[in-house]
Design a protein around this motif. Structure first.
Motif, PDB file in Angstrom:
ATOM      1  N   LEU A   1      -9.453  48.854  -8.993  1.00  0.00           N
ATOM      2  CA  LEU A   1      -8.953  49.349  -7.723  1.00  0.00           C
ATOM      3  C   LEU A   1      -8.485  48.213  -6.818  1.00  0.00           C
ATOM      4  O   LEU A   1      -7.571  48.390  -6.009  1.00  0.00           O
ATOM      5  CB  LEU A   1     -10.029  50.179  -7.020  1.00  0.00           C
ATOM      6  N   SER A   2      -9.106  47.043  -6.935  1.00  0.00           N
ATOM      7  CA  SER A   2      -8.709  45.918  -6.079  1.00  0.00           C
ATOM      8  C   SER A   2      -7.298  45.459  -6.402  1.00  0.00           C
ATOM      9  O   SER A   2      -6.539  45.083  -5.498  1.00  0.00           O
ATOM     10  CB  SER A   2      -9.704  44.761  -6.215  1.00  0.00           C
TER      11      SER A   2
ATOM     12  N   CYS B   1     -11.751  33.005  -8.248  1.00  0.00           N
ATOM     13  CA  CYS B   1     -11.992  34.386  -7.838  1.00  0.00           C
ATOM     14  C   CYS B   1     -11.852  34.509  -6.325  1.00  0.00           C
ATOM     15  O   CYS B   1     -12.447  33.732  -5.575  1.00  0.00           O
ATOM     16  CB  CYS B   1     -13.374  34.851  -8.276  1.00  0.00           C
ATOM     17  N   SER B   2     -11.064  35.491  -5.898  1.00  0.00           N
ATOM     18  CA  SER B   2     -10.790  35.681  -4.473  1.00  0.00           C
ATOM     19  C   SER B   2     -12.055  36.044  -3.715  1.00  0.00           C
ATOM     20  O   SER B   2     -12.921  36.770  -4.215  1.00  0.00           O
ATOM     21  CB  SER B   2      -9.746  36.783  -4.295  1.00  0.00           C
ATOM     22  N   SER B   3     -12.135  35.558  -2.477  1.00  0.00           N
ATOM     23  CA  SER B   3     -13.279  35.907  -1.642  1.00  0.00           C
ATOM     24  C   SER B   3     -13.269  37.393  -1.287  1.00  0.00           C
ATOM     25  O   SER B   3     -14.287  37.926  -0.832  1.00  0.00           O
ATOM     26  CB  SER B   3     -13.272  35.070  -0.361  1.00  0.00           C
ATOM     27  N   PHE B   4     -12.144  38.078  -1.505  1.00  0.00           N
ATOM     28  CA  PHE B   4     -12.098  39.527  -1.314  1.00  0.00           C
ATOM     29  C   PHE B   4     -13.101  40.212  -2.244  1.00  0.00           C
ATOM     30  O   PHE B   4     -13.639  41.270  -1.916  1.00  0.00           O
ATOM     31  CB  PHE B   4     -10.681  40.035  -1.607  1.00  0.00           C
ATOM     32  N   ASN B   5     -13.363  39.598  -3.390  1.00  0.00           N
ATOM     33  CA  ASN B   5     -14.359  40.128  -4.313  1.00  0.00           C
ATOM     34  C   ASN B   5     -15.731  40.195  -3.649  1.00  0.00           C
ATOM     35  O   ASN B   5     -16.431  41.197  -3.728  1.00  0.00           O
ATOM     36  CB  ASN B   5     -14.426  39.256  -5.569  1.00  0.00           C
ATOM     37  N   GLY B   6     -16.116  39.104  -2.972  1.00  0.00           N
ATOM     38  CA  GLY B   6     -17.391  39.098  -2.271  1.00  0.00           C
ATOM     39  C   GLY B   6     -17.402  40.059  -1.106  1.00  0.00           C
ATOM     40  O   GLY B   6     -18.406  40.734  -0.847  1.00  0.00           O
TER      41      GLY B   6
END
Length: 477
Positions: free
Chosen positions: A336-337, A91-96
């Motif tokens: 949306l991501s 899971c991408s750190s963009f999620n956090g």
């Protein structure tokens, strides 16, 4: 060696020279550490970003690890530095950054189509700390490899890569070396964070440069031990009144409180466990209080409920409108991501190298990845002999990594309780419960987040910010 300019050569030689330049550039980019580039504007955000955002790649073991760095919006010269990883694995750190602890969030309430837009989030952890959000392991987010054999990873290898990344990043950015350093992450990163922390300690003890000012680590809803986590789901289901007392007693007796790799000859255990699975199968494991959004093409055992739509598969998302009163699923927000990240203008703004990651995914489930560490309890036990500050938290409605599991492995460390179980508050309301342990300079704070799911900041952002802000600045929760 200095190559002649293409203009001074004939067309054939010039073309060869150009190809050689491109080859050298590719080799250089694959072997050289970059300190990143500043991002001042993002598509979907009006005006200049009100914080310092840097993105870039660091080369580690024939891999290019992508990161987002947000400098503290508080006091960047004194606030701590935190390396942050999101779980999965994959899971991408963009999620956090967007859904949990960062200074922006998607404006889903006003979304009517097109490129998603952002709004400021006031209770970001970056208000009080500088964060390196790392896409790890390889194949996560925009991280990639220049060697087909280097795409494969594992728990132990990913931890070593993240450690080497941190060494190189701090070498490139020495002004942050004096800051207090914490290693953090959530969910499956509960395996990786303690491993990285151990590597940093060992590197410091061996004199490996640069010496890092490691103060502690923090893990949220942490996957720590496979057997404990999976067995604890049954206990959690009983405590939450999801299964009856009678079924719980049958499960304990017939299965001997072990629900991993059940003996196929143990028919009574199998029968009881099947009843348990039927009781919980329509619950949303990440937060049992929220609706479960399953696949638009339901699995065979979901055939009787075809109207329950939407496991995370962006091709099946119902995108317009993304939020319907009384009929909303969290996955709408996740959609949306995908739309934003796979936009060419967005990737240009983030300085993404084109051609290496053709389709960005919030969570890449097709990694070549080996889970070679089944438990890190012994790592925590080793770390408990060091002078470290530790924060462990989790939502009390999380069924992926139930609080029952976290409490169990913490007790296995045999630490001394210095502040007994009590509520902690935000705005005069109970935000959760906490207990503090200490042993020879090692201090561990455990906190539940009331109403939180997996992971807690995705559901209770304000409360989790207050918790982090107090803990990181040495105040009691």
């Amino acid at each position: 060696m200095q190559l002649p300019s293409p203009a001074s050569l004939n067309s054939t030689t010039a073309l060869k020279c150009l190809h050689l330049r491109m080859l050298l550039l590719l080799i250089f980019s694959a072997t050289t550490s970059f300190s990143g580039e500043i991002v001042k504007y993002l598509p979907g955000y009006d005006g200049e970003l009100p914080f310092k955002l840097e993105t870039g790649y660091i080369s580690v073991n024939e891999s290019e690890l992508f990161y987002y760095f947000i400098e503290s919006q508080g006091n960047p010269e004194e606030d701590p530095l935190i390396l942050w990883l999101t779980g999965g694995p994959g899971c991408s750190s963009f999620n956090g950054l967007i859904y949990e602890i960062g200074p922006l969030e998607f404006d889903i309430d006003n979304y009517t189509g097109g490129l998603p837009r952002f709004k400021d989030y006031p209770y970001a952890w970056t208000k009080t700390g500088s964060f390196i959000f790392l896409d790890s392991p390889v194949g996560t987010g925009f991280s990639y490899s220049t060697n087909s054999d280097a795409w494969a990873s594992s728990d132990s290898f990913a931890a070593k890569q993240a450690y080497e990344f941190l060494r190189k990043w701090l070498t490139d950015n020495p002004k942050y070396l004096s800051l207090e350093l914490f290693i953090g992450g959530d969910s499956y990163s509960g395996i990786i964070v303690p491993l990285i922390t151990k590597l940093v300690l060992e590197g410091n003890e061996a004199g490996t440069q640069p010496i890092m000012n490691l103060i502690g680590y923090l893990v949220g809803s942490p996957w720590t031990d496979q057997v404990i986590s999976e067995n604890s789901r049954v206990v959690f289901a009983h405590r939450m009144a999801l299964i009856s007392d009678e079924l719980y007693e049958d499960l304990k007796v017939y299965c001997n409180e072990s629900y991993v790799n059940i003996d196929p000859s143990n028919t009574k255990c199998i029968a009881a466990y099947e009843i348990y699975k039927k009781c919980v199968k329509d619950l949303y494991d990440n937060n049992i209080l929220e609706p479960k959004c399953t696949s638009a093409s339901p699995e065979k055992d979901q055939g009787e409920l075809p109207h329950r739509a939407l496991q995370e598969n962006p091709t099946n998302f119902i995108l317009s409108p993304p939020k319907i009163p009384d009929l909303w699923c969290r996955n709408f927000n996740y959609a949306l991501s995908y739309m934003w990240m796979n936009n060419d203008q967005v990737q240009d703004a983030l300085h993404i190298r084109k051609g290496f990651v053709s389709d960005w995914k919030r969570c890449n489930k097709s990694l070549s990845y080996t889970k070679d560490v089944q438990s890190v309890i012994d790592i925590h036990r080793y770390l408990s002999t060091k002078r470290l500050q530790v924060l462990v938290d989790g939502g009390d409605r999380d069924m992926v990594v139930p609080f029952v599991a976290t409490v169990k492995w913490i007790k296995m460390l045999n630490l001394t309780v210095v502040n007994d179980w009590r509520p902690w508050f935000v705005d005069g309301q109970v935000a959760g419960f906490t207990v503090k342990y200490s042993e020879h300079g090692y201090r561990l704070t455990y906190a539940t987040v009331k109403g939180g799911g997996h992971t807690a900041p995705a559901y209770r952002r304000r409360e989790c910010y207050e918790k982090f802000d107090r803990w990181i600045h040495w105040y009691p929760l």
